[in-house]
Design a protein around this motif. Sequence first.
Motif, short mmCIF file in Angstrom:
data_model
loop_
_atom_site.label_atom_id
_atom_site.label_comp_id
_atom_site.label_asym_id
_atom_site.label_seq_id
_atom_site.Cartn_x
_atom_site.Cartn_y
_atom_site.Cartn_z
N SER A 7 0.84 -1.19 0.00
CA SER A 7 0.00 0.00 0.00
C SER A 7 0.88 1.24 0.00
O SER A 7 2.07 1.20 0.36
N GLU A 8 0.31 2.38 -0.37
CA GLU A 8 1.08 3.63 -0.37
C GLU A 8 1.56 3.96 1.04
O GLU A 8 2.70 4.39 1.24
N GLU A 9 0.69 3.74 2.02
CA GLU A 9 1.09 4.04 3.40
C GLU A 9 2.25 3.16 3.84
O GLU A 9 3.16 3.61 4.54
N ARG A 10 2.26 1.90 3.40
CA ARG A 10 3.37 1.00 3.74
C ARG A 10 4.66 1.49 3.11
O ARG A 10 5.73 1.47 3.73
N ARG A 11 4.58 1.94 1.87
CA ARG A 11 5.77 2.44 1.19
C ARG A 11 6.32 3.68 1.88
O ARG A 11 7.53 3.83 2.08
N LEU A 12 5.42 4.60 2.24
CA LEU A 12 5.85 5.82 2.90
C LEU A 12 6.43 5.53 4.28
O LEU A 12 7.41 6.14 4.70
N HIS A 13 5.81 4.62 4.98
CA HIS A 13 6.30 4.22 6.30
C HIS A 13 7.71 3.65 6.18
O HIS A 13 8.61 4.01 6.95
N TRP A 14 7.92 2.79 5.20
CA TRP A 14 9.23 2.18 5.00
C TRP A 14 10.27 3.23 4.64
O TRP A 14 11.38 3.24 5.19
N SER A 15 9.94 4.14 3.72
CA SER A 15 10.92 5.14 3.29
C SER A 15 11.28 6.10 4.41
O SER A 15 12.43 6.52 4.55
N ASP A 16 10.32 6.43 5.26
CA ASP A 16 10.61 7.28 6.42
C ASP A 16 11.56 6.57 7.37
O ASP A 16 12.47 7.18 7.95
N GLN A 17 11.36 5.28 7.57
CA GLN A 17 12.26 4.52 8.43
C GLN A 17 13.67 4.49 7.87
O GLN A 17 14.65 4.66 8.60
N VAL A 18 13.78 4.27 6.55
CA VAL A 18 15.09 4.20 5.92
C VAL A 18 15.82 5.53 6.05
O VAL A 18 17.03 5.58 6.34
N LEU A 19 15.10 6.64 5.85
CA LEU A 19 15.72 7.95 5.99
C LEU A 19 16.13 8.21 7.43
O LEU A 19 17.18 8.80 7.71
N GLY A 20 15.29 7.78 8.38
CA GLY A 20 15.64 7.95 9.78
C GLY A 20 16.90 7.18 10.15
O GLY A 20 17.75 7.68 10.89
#
Length: 401
Positions: A88-101
């Motif tokens: 899902s889009e929310e899953r993708r955004l959640h993952w990318s935020d984690q990676v950037l963090g």
Amino acid sequence: MRVLFVAHGPAHVPWTVPLAWAAQLAGHDVRVAAREQSLTQVLDAGLIAVPIGTATAGDVFIRRATPHSGERPAHLPADWPSGPLGWSEERRLHWSDQVLGLADSLADDLVEYARHWRPDLVVHDVGAVVGLVAAAAVGVPAVAHNWCQPIGLYFLHEQQVPPAYLRLFERFGATPRIGTDTWIDCTPPALHTPHPVPRIPMRYVPYNGPGQLPAWLRHAPARRRVCVTGGITTSTIDDLGTRLLEEADGVDADFVLAVNRPEAFDDRKLPPNVTLTGRVPLTALLTTCHALVQHGGAGSTMTALAHGIPQIVVPDGTDTPSSLYGVQIEQAGAGIHLRPEDRRHPGALAAALTRLLEGDAYARRARDIRDEIAAMPSPAQVMAQLEAHARSPRPTTPVNP
């Protein structure tokens, strides 16, 4: 030439090892930067590790779900970051935020080391965006190494870039890396999915860490043998192993329950056709097996395919990377994807195993994919390409897209 590899989590390190050794055998100086959680895997492979981050750096990856809310670009294309099948889009955004963090927590250490050691090339896991930052900080090219999934944080256009990504580079006075970089990709043609980032194909060479070969593996099994594993960094084996113990009696096969924590099953009664063992290098065990049942891990999936072994993928959810491997394996005809809704039915695993073992179709497709993998360029051949890539910091044309 100096090559700096940047690892991600412990389960990802094995993907780095064959190429890192190819670089060393070609005469290059190699270092592998890794978090504390991954150092053991690097050292066990006989590579020189560079610790980065602190013991709590891994917590950042889990904790920072949406650290930059309100800072995302106004326009989010469907492939930002690359959307795995079923995510899902929310899953993708959640993952990318984690990676950037996570990258933010590691950047100071890695950039400091890169400025000290001055690598000529950075090869980073697609989940280790900090590798791009370090490469930009010292002005050398970077190449990402994926793990047979169309997942990775990349930005092809400026309007896609969140401020958090820009700040990672600006902190070190570096120009943000935006545009077409290159990925090293072990995906065989049968599992290949369209992707905008150009990729250098590389043969998957099974490496599952060191280990001793038990005496019982020196002899051919009396009947069909099935390996059941949950990988090295998940607790999926607890549920998967429990299901196996409940249903194994109904399958005409012998099972090897290969787990990192065999003591978790100490109080369980084993059916006569189930052997519980500690960790065994999967590539050695699978040479004696007719099938694999696994959680949907990258290494497990590809090791089975490299040996031409059909498999049943039992992921821990429908919106996770592990579910994508189930989809890919099923679509390629090399195994069965046992979805959560399928597992609600009693005997579902036994039925899937019987279907997998009774016919030859799944095994035949697995062998076809094994042959595809064998025909792909070796890590040594890819290293020769990377040597040329190091002399051309930002290629303007795709390399084997």
